[in-house]
Scaffold this motif. Structure first.
Motif, PDB file in Angstrom:
ATOM      1  N   MET A   1       0.833  -1.205   0.000  1.00 22.37           N
ATOM      2  CA  MET A   1       0.000   0.000   0.000  1.00 22.37           C
ATOM      3  C   MET A   1       0.863   1.248   0.000  1.00 22.37           C
ATOM      4  SD  MET A   1      -3.159   1.039   0.182  1.00 22.37           S
ATOM      5  CE  MET A   1      -4.312   2.135   0.925  1.00 22.37           C
ATOM      6  N   ARG A   2       1.845   1.270   0.916  1.00 22.77           N
ATOM      7  CA  ARG A   2       2.741   2.414   1.005  1.00 22.77           C
ATOM      8  C   ARG A   2       3.461   2.603  -0.326  1.00 22.77           C
ATOM      9  NH1 ARG A   2       5.553   5.745   4.175  1.00 22.77           N
ATOM     10  NH2 ARG A   2       7.804   5.793   3.929  1.00 22.77           N
ATOM     11  N   THR A   3       3.858   1.504  -0.908  1.00 23.67           N
ATOM     12  CA  THR A   3       4.578   1.587  -2.181  1.00 23.67           C
ATOM     13  C   THR A   3       3.705   2.222  -3.252  1.00 23.67           C
ATOM     14  OG1 THR A   3       5.489  -0.509  -1.534  1.00 23.67           O
ATOM     15  CG2 THR A   3       5.989   0.228  -3.745  1.00 23.67           C
ATOM     16  N   LEU A   4       2.437   1.845  -3.257  1.00 24.10           N
ATOM     17  CA  LEU A   4       1.528   2.387  -4.268  1.00 24.10           C
ATOM     18  C   LEU A   4       1.377   3.900  -4.083  1.00 24.10           C
ATOM     19  CD1 LEU A   4      -0.470   2.044  -6.570  1.00 24.10           C
ATOM     20  CD2 LEU A   4      -2.213   1.441  -4.901  1.00 24.10           C
ATOM     21  N   ILE A   5       1.228   4.305  -2.833  1.00 26.42           N
ATOM     22  CA  ILE A   5       1.056   5.738  -2.575  1.00 26.42           C
ATOM     23  C   ILE A   5       2.327   6.494  -2.965  1.00 26.42           C
ATOM     24  CG2 ILE A   5       0.743   7.448  -0.734  1.00 26.42           C
ATOM     25  CD1 ILE A   5      -1.151   5.293   0.543  1.00 26.42           C
ATOM     26  N   GLU A   6       3.452   5.903  -2.644  1.00 26.47           N
ATOM     27  CA  GLU A   6       4.712   6.553  -3.016  1.00 26.47           C
ATOM     28  C   GLU A   6       4.885   6.616  -4.530  1.00 26.47           C
ATOM     29  OE1 GLU A   6       7.439   4.097  -0.979  1.00 26.47           O
ATOM     30  OE2 GLU A   6       7.352   5.247   0.880  1.00 26.47           O
ATOM     31  N   SER A   7       4.218   5.705  -5.221  1.00 24.74           N
ATOM     32  CA  SER A   7       4.414   5.602  -6.674  1.00 24.74           C
ATOM     33  C   SER A   7       3.445   6.455  -7.479  1.00 24.74           C
ATOM     34  CB  SER A   7       4.241   4.142  -7.117  1.00 24.74           C
ATOM     35  OG  SER A   7       4.988   3.293  -6.336  1.00 24.74           O
ATOM     36  N   ARG A   8       2.731   7.352  -6.812  1.00 25.53           N
ATOM     37  CA  ARG A   8       1.664   8.069  -7.537  1.00 25.53           C
ATOM     38  C   ARG A   8       2.195   8.862  -8.729  1.00 25.53           C
ATOM     39  NH1 ARG A   8       2.834  10.495  -3.012  1.00 25.53           N
ATOM     40  NH2 ARG A   8       3.111  12.746  -2.907  1.00 25.53           N
ATOM     41  N   ASN A   9       3.401   9.444  -8.578  1.00 30.36           N
ATOM     42  CA  ASN A   9       3.933  10.214  -9.713  1.00 30.36           C
ATOM     43  C   ASN A   9       4.233   9.290 -10.887  1.00 30.36           C
ATOM     44  OD1 ASN A   9       3.705  12.565  -8.344  1.00 30.36           O
ATOM     45  ND2 ASN A   9       5.809  12.522  -7.556  1.00 30.36           N
ATOM     46  N   SER A  10       4.703   8.120 -10.523  1.00 30.25           N
ATOM     47  CA  SER A  10       4.995   7.140 -11.561  1.00 30.25           C
ATOM     48  C   SER A  10       3.711   6.732 -12.292  1.00 30.25           C
ATOM     49  CB  SER A  10       5.663   5.936 -10.890  1.00 30.25           C
ATOM     50  OG  SER A  10       5.860   4.933 -11.795  1.00 30.25           O
ATOM     51  N   VAL A  11       2.623   6.560 -11.528  1.00 32.44           N
ATOM     52  CA  VAL A  11       1.336   6.205 -12.149  1.00 32.44           C
ATOM     53  C   VAL A  11       0.908   7.312 -13.104  1.00 32.44           C
ATOM     54  CG1 VAL A  11      -1.112   5.733 -11.734  1.00 32.44           C
ATOM     55  CG2 VAL A  11       0.609   4.812 -10.175  1.00 32.44           C
ATOM     56  N   ASN A  12       1.030   8.549 -12.641  1.00 32.77           N
ATOM     57  CA  ASN A  12       0.621   9.662 -13.509  1.00 32.77           C
ATOM     58  C   ASN A  12       1.489   9.755 -14.763  1.00 32.77           C
ATOM     59  OD1 ASN A  12      -1.782  11.101 -12.546  1.00 32.77           O
ATOM     60  ND2 ASN A  12      -0.628  11.322 -10.655  1.00 32.77           N
ATOM     61  N   GLN A  13       2.772   9.383 -14.624  1.00 28.93           N
ATOM     62  CA  GLN A  13       3.635   9.385 -15.820  1.00 28.93           C
ATOM     63  C   GLN A  13       3.191   8.321 -16.823  1.00 28.93           C
ATOM     64  OE1 GLN A  13       7.563   9.022 -14.186  1.00 28.93           O
ATOM     65  NE2 GLN A  13       7.562  11.167 -13.529  1.00 28.93           N
ATOM     66  N   TRP A  14       2.791   7.164 -16.283  1.00 28.84           N
ATOM     67  CA  TRP A  14       2.286   6.114 -17.184  1.00 28.84           C
ATOM     68  C   TRP A  14       0.998   6.562 -17.871  1.00 28.84           C
ATOM     69  CZ3 TRP A  14       4.205   1.690 -19.139  1.00 28.84           C
ATOM     70  CH2 TRP A  14       5.343   1.158 -18.537  1.00 28.84           C
ATOM     71  N   LEU A  15       0.149   7.240 -17.106  1.00 24.60           N
ATOM     72  CA  LEU A  15      -1.109   7.730 -17.683  1.00 24.60           C
ATOM     73  C   LEU A  15      -0.813   8.727 -18.805  1.00 24.60           C
ATOM     74  CD1 LEU A  15      -3.205   8.210 -14.401  1.00 24.60           C
ATOM     75  CD2 LEU A  15      -3.616   6.508 -16.179  1.00 24.60           C
ATOM     76  N   GLU A  16       0.189   9.551 -18.578  1.00 23.85           N
ATOM     77  CA  GLU A  16       0.586  10.526 -19.607  1.00 23.85           C
ATOM     78  C   GLU A  16       1.126   9.791 -20.837  1.00 23.85           C
ATOM     79  OE1 GLU A  16       2.653  14.296 -18.465  1.00 23.85           O
ATOM     80  OE2 GLU A  16       4.300  13.348 -19.534  1.00 23.85           O
ATOM     81  N   ARG A  17       1.915   8.782 -20.570  1.00 16.89           N
ATOM     82  CA  ARG A  17       2.502   8.000 -21.663  1.00 16.89           C
ATOM     83  C   ARG A  17       1.426   7.391 -22.563  1.00 16.89           C
ATOM     84  NH1 ARG A  17       7.270   3.707 -21.167  1.00 16.89           N
ATOM     85  NH2 ARG A  17       6.921   2.535 -23.048  1.00 16.89           N
ATOM     86  N   TYR A  18       0.343   6.921 -21.936  1.00 19.11           N
ATOM     87  CA  TYR A  18      -0.711   6.298 -22.719  1.00 19.11           C
ATOM     88  C   TYR A  18      -1.758   7.294 -23.205  1.00 19.11           C
ATOM     89  CZ  TYR A  18       1.034   1.642 -21.574  1.00 19.11           C
ATOM     90  OH  TYR A  18       1.801   0.513 -21.470  1.00 19.11           O
ATOM     91  N   GLY A  19      -1.485   8.579 -22.986  1.00 13.44           N
ATOM     92  CA  GLY A  19      -2.400   9.603 -23.510  1.00 13.44           C
ATOM     93  C   GLY A  19      -3.748   9.588 -22.823  1.00 13.44           C
ATOM     94  N   VAL A  20      -3.747   9.325 -21.509  1.00 14.10           N
ATOM     95  CA  VAL A  20      -5.008   9.255 -20.775  1.00 14.10           C
ATOM     96  C   VAL A  20      -5.426  10.685 -20.433  1.00 14.10           C
ATOM     97  CG1 VAL A  20      -6.209   8.300 -18.784  1.00 14.10           C
ATOM     98  CG2 VAL A  20      -4.313   7.054 -19.832  1.00 14.10           C
ATOM     99  N   ARG A  21      -6.277  11.220 -21.274  1.00 10.92           N
ATOM    100  CA  ARG A  21      -6.624  12.638 -21.154  1.00 10.92           C
ATOM    101  C   ARG A  21      -8.107  12.826 -21.394  1.00 10.92           C
ATOM    102  NH1 ARG A  21      -2.301  15.914 -21.954  1.00 10.92           N
ATOM    103  NH2 ARG A  21      -0.357  14.783 -22.202  1.00 10.92           N
ATOM    104  N   PHE A  22      -8.554  14.010 -21.080  1.00 12.45           N
ATOM    105  CA  PHE A  22      -9.898  14.394 -21.506  1.00 12.45           C
ATOM    106  C   PHE A  22      -9.821  15.818 -22.034  1.00 12.45           C
ATOM    107  CE2 PHE A  22     -11.145  17.278 -18.121  1.00 12.45           C
ATOM    108  CZ  PHE A  22     -10.257  16.935 -17.116  1.00 12.45           C
TER     109      PHE A  22
END
Lengths: 439, 234
Positions: A1-22
């Motif tokens: 859980m802690r790892t996931l929370i710490e990884s939030r920037n990484s998640v957002n970078q992946w979302l950016e990579r896949y063009g997850v936008r509106f």
């Protein structure tokens, strides 16, 4: 859980990579924005989910029964359960749909039902979205990514796997397609605010992403036009274009977004349209008031999920209550969506309150009023700190020819503004993953 | 099973996606080559680069120009403009090329936009990331795309751009010929996509005897022929 929370920037970078936008139009200019992800999930217990799932299935079954009834026998009106003016004056009522039998009697194949959890743990339905509810793609891709950046979080299978939405969707499309032809997802184009979702769902379901002009109707059948002038029959269209723009021959004649004569093909039962035409009459904010009555009327069951306490100025008693208590209520314009047309009485000056009262007096059918639910705040990370914000949950109910399924997930949207109850992405909100516990 | 039917609009986007990603890759390569030659004070090479990429945007000084050639999205000859155009085509093709493949174009664009916002100067070393992502894009195409038409349209676009750029930059005949032979084999396998008559006519021009990139009339003729090889969807 802690790892996931710490990884939030990484998640957002992946979302950016896949063009997850509106996309958002502001002052006539189109801009694409990232939909900010917060890595602290909303967690729903196994017990709560059981109740929510059963309640959602019940609600969507009643709404589909209502739609069939309204466009056929109108028993619910004849029996005095719903006043006819609420049906026929609704912008979403389409007389053209009278007598049409969609496959499996399904009108709302994909229902996006918005819920909130009160501070006492009671879940309330805020809104039914039965036309083109969006948002499933965000938790879909977020889970793919969070599993990648923090695999240990998901190791012991306590969290229901939500990676089956595309399969549920595909099975539903196939069930109403009945083998007539290919499945397509019809998008208005890349400048639509939900274009990411359209393209992602096409990729994941194996449906063809169709743009305006890609399809034609011949002999009341729909065909997709190929590169080499070949035509392939279309059996089901998951349309992401509003009713009024879907067929210029039948509705808005200036529309370039639809397929000419599609309505004729639909009427003849030659193509499934997902969601069906005319659903707006059932997700009208005024009709919302009557959904618990629909459940009792069509299913002879008590509603499992509650509506937020709602008042209709149409009824004398409610009208007076609203005018007397307007400063403590939330007032909604029934013709608006996306968080627009929602006014909190407590935020208005005495002059503005008086203006609003005048509007309600002049057009009582246009408004509903609700008690402000003190819904549970969820923690989010803001500037490295945990803060609490308002959040809702959009659950997705998928109805095929022979089954109704609730996706064990949903879109949890939160407000980034500490003073706001409005969570819509178009108003600057973010989203979270929704974990349904398996046990 | 995924349906393989392709609309004319998607086919057009695939072709241009192939062209623009190759343009980005080659323009980076040629910029790097040019900057390397400028270390030895070969400014002629730089002027040739500007001319060949079709730069028509004036900049107040060389530093601005160097930056503009990478980050100025109002300059159609800049690298960011080419990536923007690649992305315009890629973004509507997610269901054909897959999200991971699209991701390499999106990452490239975000990298350039981010650098542009931050006012980062263009360094050859930084731009290596773009080259790597363009190569990864093509690796992903090879790995993840199985539709023959989709692969062919991308590849034909790529090869046409490749030959186009090589001719503009006056590459020797053998380099043009090897790319043309590959293009020819793709076109012959896809006679519905390319005009075989036009291909044959082009082949007559790309011979050791005729090949003359210093002759503007010849170059224009060959580039026009290259640009009109695709007939599908017309």
């Amino acid at each position: 859980m802690r790892t996931l929370i710490e990884s939030r920037n990484s998640v957002n970078q992946w979302l950016e990579r896949y063009g997850v936008r509106f996309g958002v139009y502001k002052n006539g200019v189109f801009n694409e924005q990232l939909f900010p992800f917060d890595s602290i999930p909303r967690i729903i217990t196994h017990k709560d989910w059981g109740m929510i799932e059963t309640g959602l299935i019940q609600r969507v079954k009643a709404l589909n029964a209502f739609l069939w009834d309204i466009y056929h026998e109108k028993k619910i009106i004849k029996d005095g359960v719903i006043p006819q003016e609420f049906v026929y004056s609704s912008k979403g009522y389409m007389p053209q749909c009278e007598g049409i039998d969609p496959i499996g009697r399904v009108y709302s194949h994909i229902s996006g039902i918005d819920l909130v959890e009160g501070k006492d743990g009671t879940w309330y339905i805020l809104e039914d979205n039965l036309r083109i509810p969006s948002g499933a793609s965000y938790p879909m891709i977020a889970r793919e990514i969070t599993r990648k950046v923090s695999p240990t979080t998901f190791v012991d299978s306590k969290i229901a796997d939500n990676r089956n939405y595309a399969k549920i969707l595909r099975e539903m499309m196939d069930s109403v397609n009945e083998g007539r032809g290919i499945n397509v997802i019809l998008t208005p184009g890349r400048y639509n605010s939900a274009f990411f979702e359209h393209s992602y769902l096409a990729e994941k379901t194996g449906a063809v992403l169709a743009f305006p002009g890609d399809m034609t109707v011949e002999d009341d059948m729909v065909f997709y036009k190929g590169l080499f002038k070949e035509k392939v029959r279309v059996g089901a269209i998951y349309r992401r274009v509003s009713d009024e723009y879907l067929d210029p021959m039948e509705f808005e004649s200036t529309s370039l977004l639809g397929v000419p004569n599609l309505f004729q093909a639909y009427k003849k039962g030659n193509v499934a349209v997902i969601n069906g035409f005319g659903n707006g009459v059932a997700d009208d904010k005024g009709i919302y008031y009557f959904v618990p009555k629909m459940i009792r009327y069509y299913l002879d069951e008590e509603p499992i999920l509650h509506n937020a306490p709602t008042y209709l100025p149409y009824y004398r008693e409610d009208y007076e209550y609203i005018l007397d208590n307007i400063s403590s209520l939330v007032i909604k314009d029934v013709s608006e969506a996306g968080g627009y047309g929602v006014v909190f009485g407590r935020d208005l000056t005495p002059e503005k309150l008086a203006e609003l009262k005048d509007l309600i007096v002049r057009e009582p059918r246009r408004w509903i009023a609700q008690e402000v639910i003190d819904f549970k705040d969820l923690e989010i990370i803001e500037d490295e700190h945990r803060v609490e914000r308002k959040a809702d949950l959009r659950a997705f109910v998928v109805t095929g020819a022979n089954s109704v399924k609730v996706w064990k997930s949903g879109l949890t949207r939160f407000s980034r503004n500490p003073d706001s109850f409005v969570v819509n992405s178009s108003q600057g909100g973010g989203f979270k993953d929704t974990w349904i516990l398996n046990r | 099973m995924k349906n393989t039917i392709l609309s004319p609009a998607k086919a057009n986007s695939l072709f241009w996606l192939g062209r623009y990603t190759e343009r980005v890759y080659l323009q980076l390569h040629l910029l790097r080559r040019c900057l390397d030659q400028m270390i030895d004070d070969n400014s002629k090479e730089y002027d040739l680069y500007l001319y060949n990429i079709g730069n028509q945007t004036p900049y107040p000084n060389m530093a601005e120009e160097r930056r503009g050639l990478v980050y100025d999205n109002k300059n159609p000859a800049s690298i960011i403009s080419c990536v923007e155009r690649a992305n315009d085509n890629a973004v509507i093709l997610r269901d054909e090329i897959t999200s991971p493949t699209l991701g390499y174009v999106q990452m490239s664009l975000e990298f350039l936009r981010d650098n542009s916002r931050k006012g980062v100067d263009s360094s050859v070393e930084d731009l290596q990331k773009l080259t790597d992502w363009m190569l990864a894009f093509w690796g992903s195409v090879d790995e993840r795309i199985f539709s023959g038409n989709v692969r062919s349209l991308l590849m034909i676009g790529k090869l046409i751009e490749h030959i186009d750029m090589y001719i503009r930059f006056k590459y020797p005949f053998d380099r043009i010929e090897e790319a043309f032979l590959l293009l020819e084999s793709h076109c012959r396998l896809n006679e519905k996509i390319c005009s075989i008559d036009d291909l044959q006519a082009l082949k007559m021009q790309i011979t050791p005897e005729f090949y003359n990139p210093d002759d503007i009339a010849y170059t224009n003729k060959v580039l026009n022929m290259l640009g009109s090889l695709i007939i599908a969807g017309k």
